[in-house]
Design a protein around this motif. Sequence first.
Motif, short mmCIF file in Angstrom:
data_model
loop_
_atom_site.label_atom_id
_atom_site.label_comp_id
_atom_site.label_asym_id
_atom_site.label_seq_id
_atom_site.Cartn_x
_atom_site.Cartn_y
_atom_site.Cartn_z
N LEU A 179 39.06 16.43 -18.28
CA LEU A 179 40.43 15.80 -18.34
C LEU A 179 41.46 16.58 -18.29
O LEU A 179 42.44 16.62 -18.85
N SER A 180 41.23 18.14 -17.67
CA SER A 180 42.40 19.06 -17.65
C SER A 180 42.10 19.80 -16.35
O SER A 180 40.93 19.82 -15.83
N PRO A 181 43.00 20.74 -15.91
CA PRO A 181 42.92 21.62 -14.95
C PRO A 181 41.86 22.47 -14.96
O PRO A 181 41.16 22.75 -16.05
N ARG A 189 33.09 33.48 -13.05
CA ARG A 189 33.04 34.97 -13.70
C ARG A 189 32.33 34.85 -14.96
O ARG A 189 31.63 35.83 -15.32
N LEU A 190 32.92 33.89 -15.71
CA LEU A 190 32.57 33.77 -16.93
C LEU A 190 31.07 33.23 -17.34
O LEU A 190 30.36 33.52 -18.56
N LEU A 191 30.40 32.51 -16.64
CA LEU A 191 29.08 31.89 -16.61
C LEU A 191 27.92 32.93 -16.35
O LEU A 191 28.08 33.77 -15.70
N ARG A 192 26.99 33.00 -17.36
CA ARG A 192 25.77 33.48 -17.16
C ARG A 192 24.90 32.82 -16.12
O ARG A 192 25.24 31.83 -15.95
N THR A 193 23.78 33.44 -15.86
CA THR A 193 23.08 33.24 -14.66
C THR A 193 22.53 31.98 -15.28
O THR A 193 22.10 31.87 -16.36
N GLY A 194 22.61 30.81 -14.29
CA GLY A 194 22.08 29.44 -14.79
C GLY A 194 22.85 28.69 -15.56
O GLY A 194 22.48 27.71 -16.18
N GLY A 195 24.12 29.08 -15.78
CA GLY A 195 24.98 28.57 -16.67
C GLY A 195 25.49 27.33 -16.17
O GLY A 195 25.51 27.08 -14.82
N ILE A 196 26.17 26.45 -16.69
CA ILE A 196 26.76 25.12 -16.00
C ILE A 196 28.11 24.77 -16.44
O ILE A 196 28.84 25.41 -17.38
N VAL A 197 28.80 24.23 -15.50
CA VAL A 197 30.05 23.74 -15.53
C VAL A 197 30.07 22.10 -15.96
O VAL A 197 29.51 21.53 -15.16
N VAL A 198 30.85 21.65 -16.97
CA VAL A 198 30.87 20.08 -16.82
C VAL A 198 32.30 19.75 -16.80
O VAL A 198 33.34 20.32 -17.34
N LYS A 199 32.33 19.15 -15.59
CA LYS A 199 33.92 18.66 -15.22
C LYS A 199 34.05 17.34 -15.34
O LYS A 199 33.32 16.40 -14.80
N VAL A 200 34.93 16.74 -15.91
CA VAL A 200 35.20 15.22 -16.16
C VAL A 200 36.57 14.91 -15.79
O VAL A 200 37.66 15.48 -16.19
N ASP A 288 34.44 10.21 -14.20
CA ASP A 288 33.39 10.64 -13.26
C ASP A 288 32.83 12.01 -14.28
O ASP A 288 33.52 12.80 -14.59
N VAL A 289 31.64 12.46 -14.28
CA VAL A 289 31.25 13.20 -14.89
C VAL A 289 30.45 14.34 -13.92
O VAL A 289 29.12 13.69 -13.36
N MET A 290 30.75 15.53 -13.53
CA MET A 290 30.02 16.43 -12.56
C MET A 290 29.37 17.65 -13.46
O MET A 290 30.20 18.31 -14.20
N ILE A 291 28.13 17.83 -13.18
CA ILE A 291 27.57 18.87 -13.73
C ILE A 291 27.08 20.00 -12.54
O ILE A 291 26.43 19.47 -11.64
N GLY A 292 27.52 21.14 -12.56
CA GLY A 292 27.42 22.17 -11.64
C GLY A 292 26.65 23.46 -12.29
O GLY A 292 27.09 23.97 -13.44
N ILE A 293 25.82 24.05 -11.49
CA ILE A 293 25.26 25.08 -12.01
C ILE A 293 25.76 26.45 -11.12
O ILE A 293 26.17 26.20 -9.87
N SER A 294 25.88 27.43 -12.00
CA SER A 294 26.58 28.66 -11.31
C SER A 294 25.53 29.15 -10.13
O SER A 294 24.42 29.20 -10.32
N PRO A 295 26.27 29.56 -9.09
CA PRO A 295 25.33 30.16 -7.99
C PRO A 295 25.02 31.66 -8.27
O PRO A 295 24.10 32.13 -7.41
N LYS A 296 25.17 32.37 -9.46
CA LYS A 296 24.80 33.57 -9.52
C LYS A 296 23.15 33.54 -9.47
O LYS A 296 22.43 32.89 -10.06
#
Length: 296
Positions: A179-181, A189-200, A288-296
């Motif tokens: 619930l934030s920008p 840049r900050l994610l490790r390989t295989g890391g995920i972003v959780v966007k709500v 809405d909950v979105m789980i994204g995997i880093s493309p690294k």
Amino acid sequence: MVHENKHVKNARYVRTVESMFACPVCRASMKVVHYQSLICSNHHTFDFAKRGYINFMNQPVNTKYSKGLFEARRKLMTEEAFFEPLSHAIASAIHAHVAKPKKTSSILDMGCGEGTLLSTICNKVSSRGIRDVIGAGSDISKAGIAMASKNYSDKVWTVADIANPPFKESQFDVILSILSPSNYAECNRLLRTGGIVVKVVPRSGYLKEIREVLFHKATKKYSNEATLERFSKHFQVAEHFRLCYTTRLNPASMKWLVQMTPLTWSLTEEKEMSLAEEISNQITVDLDVMIGISPK
């Protein structure tokens, strides 16, 4: 036994993870010096506040996120478990999508507010078998970070801009944007390989009971498709789901909710009190909950 100052206690903890930091001015590595400051190799210096957090902003930022708002938000989550289904869903997603086996996991909440959600999620992830969870929270609101540092001292708390977070590349397994920008370039840049972003993000039914009383009409339907499309351009979408539930609040808790939501920022305190009495005690949370995997 000598009582340690809050900032010294927190500085001791930050020293154990100082290798994750990069100077927001020059990107050089940083070290904790005399448990008073984080200083980079080019001598840019950022002091620990009395509460133990670090302010990386060059100048103060005026926000509408007040101390009272964060206090209400924390009470709503700790005393009413308002976001319990959300924190449970996020912990489950982290368990499902972060590479295993893993003894240590690092989680950054960008836009963490007063830190309650990050603390709750870290505890839930830890209870699922990851022995050591390093939690870090950033927000531009000094009031929110001060409260986070006061209540959750076992985390790293920074006042920082999401466009210029004070961390090195590839430091985190999970980045939360609840619930934030978001700044997707910095997330990658900050994610490790295989890391995920959780966007709500909120759906049209989110807190509809408040909007219906405020605007005297039914909530309009809208779509998050544009948000999902933008998200999918930056990350491989591993999961996307709707989280919708209702919860009943007592009169005191309803006042906290009215104080917490940006929907009421233009209201006087008297009108806030009146609104809290008008709203049905059953409140809808629709996300809405979105789980994204880093493309690294």
